[in-house]
Design an enzyme around this catalytic site. Structure first.
Site, PDB file in Angstrom:
ATOM      1  N   GLU A 322       0.809  -1.220   0.000  1.00  0.00           N
ATOM      2  CA  GLU A 322       0.000   0.000   0.000  1.00  0.00           C
ATOM      3  C   GLU A 322       0.838   1.263   0.000  1.00  0.00           C
ATOM      4  O   GLU A 322       0.361   2.336  -0.344  1.00  0.00           O
ATOM      5  CB  GLU A 322      -0.964   0.016   1.199  1.00  0.00           C
ATOM      6  N   ASP A 364      23.034  16.414 -30.971  1.00  0.00           N
ATOM      7  CA  ASP A 364      23.634  17.218 -32.029  1.00  0.00           C
ATOM      8  C   ASP A 364      25.044  17.622 -31.591  1.00  0.00           C
ATOM      9  O   ASP A 364      25.484  17.295 -30.493  1.00  0.00           O
ATOM     10  CB  ASP A 364      22.771  18.442 -32.365  1.00  0.00           C
ATOM     11  N   ASP A 636      17.634  20.956 -29.430  1.00  0.00           N
ATOM     12  CA  ASP A 636      17.045  22.227 -29.008  1.00  0.00           C
ATOM     13  C   ASP A 636      16.422  23.023 -30.144  1.00  0.00           C
ATOM     14  O   ASP A 636      15.994  24.155 -29.944  1.00  0.00           O
ATOM     15  CB  ASP A 636      18.103  23.088 -28.311  1.00  0.00           C
ATOM     16  N   ASP A 640      14.314  19.292 -34.234  1.00  0.00           N
ATOM     17  CA  ASP A 640      14.528  18.211 -33.272  1.00  0.00           C
ATOM     18  C   ASP A 640      13.233  17.745 -32.609  1.00  0.00           C
ATOM     19  O   ASP A 640      13.233  16.742 -31.894  1.00  0.00           O
ATOM     20  CB  ASP A 640      15.500  18.663 -32.173  1.00  0.00           C
ATOM     21  N   ASN A 704       5.776 -14.235   4.242  1.00  0.00           N
ATOM     22  CA  ASN A 704       4.820 -14.153   5.345  1.00  0.00           C
ATOM     23  C   ASN A 704       3.576 -15.000   5.096  1.00  0.00           C
ATOM     24  O   ASN A 704       3.044 -15.629   6.010  1.00  0.00           O
ATOM     25  CB  ASN A 704       4.410 -12.699   5.577  1.00  0.00           C
ATOM     26  N   ASN A 729       2.369  -4.667   9.963  1.00  0.00           N
ATOM     27  CA  ASN A 729       2.474  -4.192   8.588  1.00  0.00           C
ATOM     28  C   ASN A 729       2.710  -2.689   8.539  1.00  0.00           C
ATOM     29  O   ASN A 729       3.516  -2.187   7.743  1.00  0.00           O
ATOM     30  CB  ASN A 729       1.188  -4.551   7.833  1.00  0.00           C
ATOM     31  N   ASP A 733       6.017  -0.774   7.059  1.00  0.00           N
ATOM     32  CA  ASP A 733       5.914   0.251   6.014  1.00  0.00           C
ATOM     33  C   ASP A 733       6.614   1.536   6.442  1.00  0.00           C
ATOM     34  O   ASP A 733       7.298   2.179   5.639  1.00  0.00           O
ATOM     35  CB  ASP A 733       4.443   0.543   5.698  1.00  0.00           C
TER      36      ASP A 733
END
Length: 894
Positions: A322, A364, A636, A640, A704, A729, A733
């Site tokens: 999550e 270039d 640029d 291009d 797990n 959990n 996290d």
């Protein structure tokens, strides 16, 4: 193609939007009437009018592009599976602990714990994502597009942000500009506009201030708004020519705004997007199989179906990564901020992964390998001798053009000022011009001199100019004067220009012809029968950092290829000076003869692509991608834009033309390969930290679930209460929130990295079961050594497994983050060490706390902790051994 057809179909009703655009009606009026209808004039709007209209119409922005408000982000942060389960458990607790409980047994302690967890989870995710989105928007704001606008009281047009444009503003357009709003043309000269982003048609359309007579008849009237020759649309770009126009509609009232939902996200999915999707679906499929299995086993063996359901749902939440959106977003935003310090602005966050995966960089030559400080070195006649007349003709051409003034024109003008020749040329009056485009590769101006006659001066590439010349100014010969352009002279020209190229000079030819004094419109058909005056030669010295940058890119597994419109000889010399090895070279004309399959094979072994057109650049990019390469393109210019979109990652600079900046994914604040190399390394760090989280979570969750299945089969009680599983959990996290700030091993950064969903699945299967082995050891330990083998002693069993499970999950952060020996050969960054250590300490303390008591835990005996140390040490050793085997077997770890 279907998407483009859909957009075109929407175009028929584009004016029927909530805020109706007046553009269609304005196209039916002459320019002066259109200005009057908009309440404007050719001198522009007054400040009061601008302020009034800005308040009425709002900024010139499309609504869909704005980030969500903070309260929307907060709401989305709350809507997670994790919070959903906590809310469901809270409702159950409300009924069991409060509503249906005896008055003396009523307690809100469980509900308070659950609500606290919801708040912690929501606010943590919201704060990280809010900061990430804010940082991304601030970075985007650093790269802004402007428009040349004339308003009342201004002597000349001024550049202002396009967001401040309002209907009635008078704007100036020239080659390279992106059209900033829906506009009605007032004047135009050889104006060609590409509408590919709206129609999918690559051929530019010519636009006029007044529709041609053949198009004004009812039979030939345009079918849609997009086909109107007198209108230009937001987001399209000027390929060549110049124009003035009046803004008809802004923001959501534009054609672009009306169909924004259709064209938003038109870019193909990156490998990053595809990789995240594959991993997510892999975990979802695993979850859909394992969750019902856990529910059935526990329901059948324990008989408490409600408790089994809550436990199974908690297991499902444990399987769900999550925090993945928050971790990924934070990684990308943090990477973008650090890249900004390295002078690279990320416009599209998902492009960071492609940036790190890039193994070929096409660029270039000008400004990348060279200093982009072009100076005029020589002005020569056809024999290669200095000739002031050639400089005068070059000045006339560069000074009087109104289109895209490139660095070559600026060099001519600066040189002329330094040598004080401008004063004697100012009597020329401009009559017309034929703007530059990338197919002709030349531009012409027509001026009238003091003798009353017209003079056309054309300046352009040698190859394009020679076929147009029939005579030459033979100032080097004894007779002098204009002579027929003989074969011998042509050979002499090629010899002189080739010698200039070998010296690293770029040469342009200058031609002229005298014409009758006519005030008419001149076209490309008039560019013929020139007298060749000579050449102007320019020098753009190599950058001092180019050699170092190319070597650094090579060390990081990136090969550099040069794609340039310049000639091969000059490009070879520059490449040699900066240490870029040249394998093969291809010219644009050679590429035209190759099939796609032949080009794919040739492109891989070619270093220099010279004399390239925009279409040819795109073909090379696509050919390299088809061979499995991740291709970056640095450009640029107007020519291009197509290649920038075709590349896996388009890279431009803040001084680029608008359409190039709009097409790019990443904007460099300095056009340097050294800056690029530093940004690539940061991109790889970002990718590495994202992969760490995914592999840690996937393997840990996989192990797990196996442990839960084993325990559910053999235990007479739940191996862990649902609330305990959820808290574990959540703590795990939280321990990973600092991963975006982790260090990355140098050997990981040496080569490009790509998404490998199959590799993640393989990793999960190899590493996940290791934790299950030690979970089973813990089950045996709690059952046989500590006597937690009855329902009365289940709290002790659950507390013991909670601590082992949390500590092994947290340790996996350090084990997986490197292919080396953790803590010895490779140490995590201090934020990671401090946070994981804090979570492990809190996990050990929890069973002894009052909070642990509320969660159904009991204090663990002191004799438990030597066993815990032995389990953790054995777990680390076995994981390291499996890691070494995995690397030998599959070649890489992350």
């Amino acid at each position: 193609m279907n998407e483009q057809l859909k957009i075109r179909q929407n175009g028929r009703n584009a004016s029927d939007t909530k805020q109706r655009s007046p553009l269609l009606d304005l196209c039916n009026h002459v320019p002066e009437a259109a200005l009057e209808q908009l309440g404007s004039s050719r001198s522009g709007l007054t400040p009061d009018q601008v302020e009034e209209r800005l308040e009425k119409y709002g900024p010139n922005e499309v609504t869909q592009e704005k980030p969500p408000a903070w309260y929307v982000q907060l709401f989305h942060a709350f809507l997670t599976p994790f919070n959903g389960v906590l809310f469901a458990v809270s409702v159950v607790s409300l009924f069991s602990d409060v509503i249906f409980a005896e008055p003396e047994d009523r307690t809100f302690r469980t509900i308070i714990v659950l609500v606290s967890m919801v708040l912690l989870s929501t606010l943590l995710r919201f704060w990280q994502e809010f900061r990430s989105n804010k940082a991304a928007e601030e970075l985007k704001a650093m790269v802004s597009s402007t428009a040349a606008v004339l308003r009342a009281g201004m002597d000349r047009p001024q550049e202002i942000p396009i967001s401040t444009l309002v209907p009635g503003d008078v704007i100036y357009l020239s080659a390279g500009d992106m059209v900033p709003a829906d506009v009605r043309l007032l004047t135009a000269k050889d104006l060609f506009v590409s509408q590919a982003m709206l129609t999918g048609e690559s051929i530019p359309l010519e636009k006029y201030p007044v529709a041609p007579p053949q198009r004004t008849s009812a039979a030939n009237a345009p079918d849609t708004l997009l086909e109107r020759e007198t209108a230009c649309f937001m987001g399209t770009n000027v390929v060549s020519g110049t124009a003035t126009a009046v803004v008809a509609a802004t923001g959501d009232a534009t054609f672009f705004g009306a169909v924004a939902k259709d064209i938003a996200g038109a870019r193909p999915l990156t490998s990053f997007d595809k990789g995240i999707s594959k991993v997510s679906w892999m975990l979802v499929r695993f979850l859909m199989v394992m969750t019902p299995l856990v529910f059935l086993i526990n329901g059948l063996s324990k008989g408490d179906w409600l408790q089994s359901l809550l436990f199974a749902v908690s297991v499902a939440v444990g399987l769900t990564p999550e925090m993945l959106p928050m971790i990924v977003t934070t990684n990308l935003a943090k990477g973008a901020v650090v890249m900004a310090r390295r002078k690279a602005i990320v416009k599209r966050l998902n492009a960071i992964q492609n940036f790190g995966a890039m193994d070929i960089l096409c660029t270039d030559k000008t400004g990348t390998l060279t200093q982009n400080k072009i100076i005029l070195e020589r002005h020569l006649n056809i024999h290669g001798k200095d000739d002031l007349q050639v400089l005068e003709f070059a000045w006339i051409n560069s000074f009087h053009q109104t289109g895209l003034k490139n660095l070559l024109d600026v060099a001519v003008l600066d040189y002329a000022i330094q040598h004080e020749i401008v004063s004697k040329l100012q009597h020329y009056k401009k009559i017309d011009e034929i703007p530059f485009d990338f197919m002709r590769r030349r531009m012409s101006v027509v001026v009238r001199g003091g003798d009353g006659k017209n003079l056309m001066v054309c300046k352009g590439a040698i190859e394009e100019m020679l076929p147009l010349c029939v005579s030459a100014d033979d100032n080097g010969a004894e007779a002098g004067g204009v002579m027929p352009f003989t074969t011998e002279m042509r050979k002499e020209v090629r010899r002189v220009t080739r010698k200039l190229n070998q010296e690293g000079l770029r040469a342009l030819a200058v031609g002229y012809k005298r014409l009758p004094p006519e005030d008419r419109t001149y076209t490309v058909e008039d560019e013929k029968d020139f007298v060749l005056a000579g050449y102007v030669a320019f020098l753009d010295p190599p950058k001092e950092t180019a050699r170092q940058a190319i070597a650094a890119l090579r060390e990081h597994g990136i090969s550099v290829k040069i794609i340039t419109g310049d000639n091969e000889v000059v490009t070879r010399k520059i490449c040699k000076e900066v240490g870029l090895p040249i394998e093969h070279a291809l010219l644009g004309k050679d590429i035209e003869k190759l099939s796609d399959a032949e080009l794919q094979e040739s492109a891989e072994i070619t270093t220099i692509f010279a004399k390239m057109s925009p279409v040819q650049k795109s073909r090379v990019i696509r050919a390299l991608k088809s061979k499995g390469h991740t291709v970056g393109f640095l450009g640029d210019g107007i020519n291009d834009a197509a290649a920038l979109k075709d590349a896996d990652v388009g890279i431009s600079v803040d001084t680029a033309v608008d359409i190039a900046k709009e097409s790019a994914d990443i904007i460099l604040l300095e056009k340097s390969l050294l800056v690029l190399e530093e940004a690539v390394v940061e991109g790889r760090k970002t990718f590495a930290n994202i992969i760490k989280y995914i592999k840690m979570t996937a393997s840990s969750n996989f192990g797990n679930v196996f442990s839960v299945l084993i325990a559910s089969i053999f235990l007479p009680f739940l191996p862990m209460l649902p609330i305990q599983l959820l808290v574990q959990n959540l703590l795990y996290d939280v321990s990973q929130v600092s991963i975006p700030w982790d260090d990355v091993d140098q050997d990981f950064l040496k080569v490009p990295r790509k998404w490998d969903a199959a590799g993640i699945a393989r990793f999960m299967v190899f590493i996940g079961p290791i934790s299950s082995i030690f979970d089973v050891v813990t089950f045996w330990l709690m059952w046989h050594v500590f006597g937690a083998n009855t329902a009365d002693k289940q709290s002790l069993f659950q507390s013991g497994w909670f601590v082992v499970g949390l500590l092994t999950q947290t340790l996996i952060v350090h084990m997986i983050r490197t292919q080396h020996i953790p803590f010895i050969q490779s140490r995590a960054a201090w934020p990671v060490i401090l946070l994981t250590a804090s979570i492990m300490a809190f996990g050990i303390y929890l069973p002894f706390s009052s909070l642990g008591e509320h969660l159904g835990m009991v204090p663990l005996p002191l004799s438990y902790f030597p066993w815990l140390a032995g389990i953790l040490l054995s777990y680390c050793v076995l994981t390291q051994l499996v890691k070494k085997f995995y690397i030998r077997r599959f070649g890489q770890w992350l």
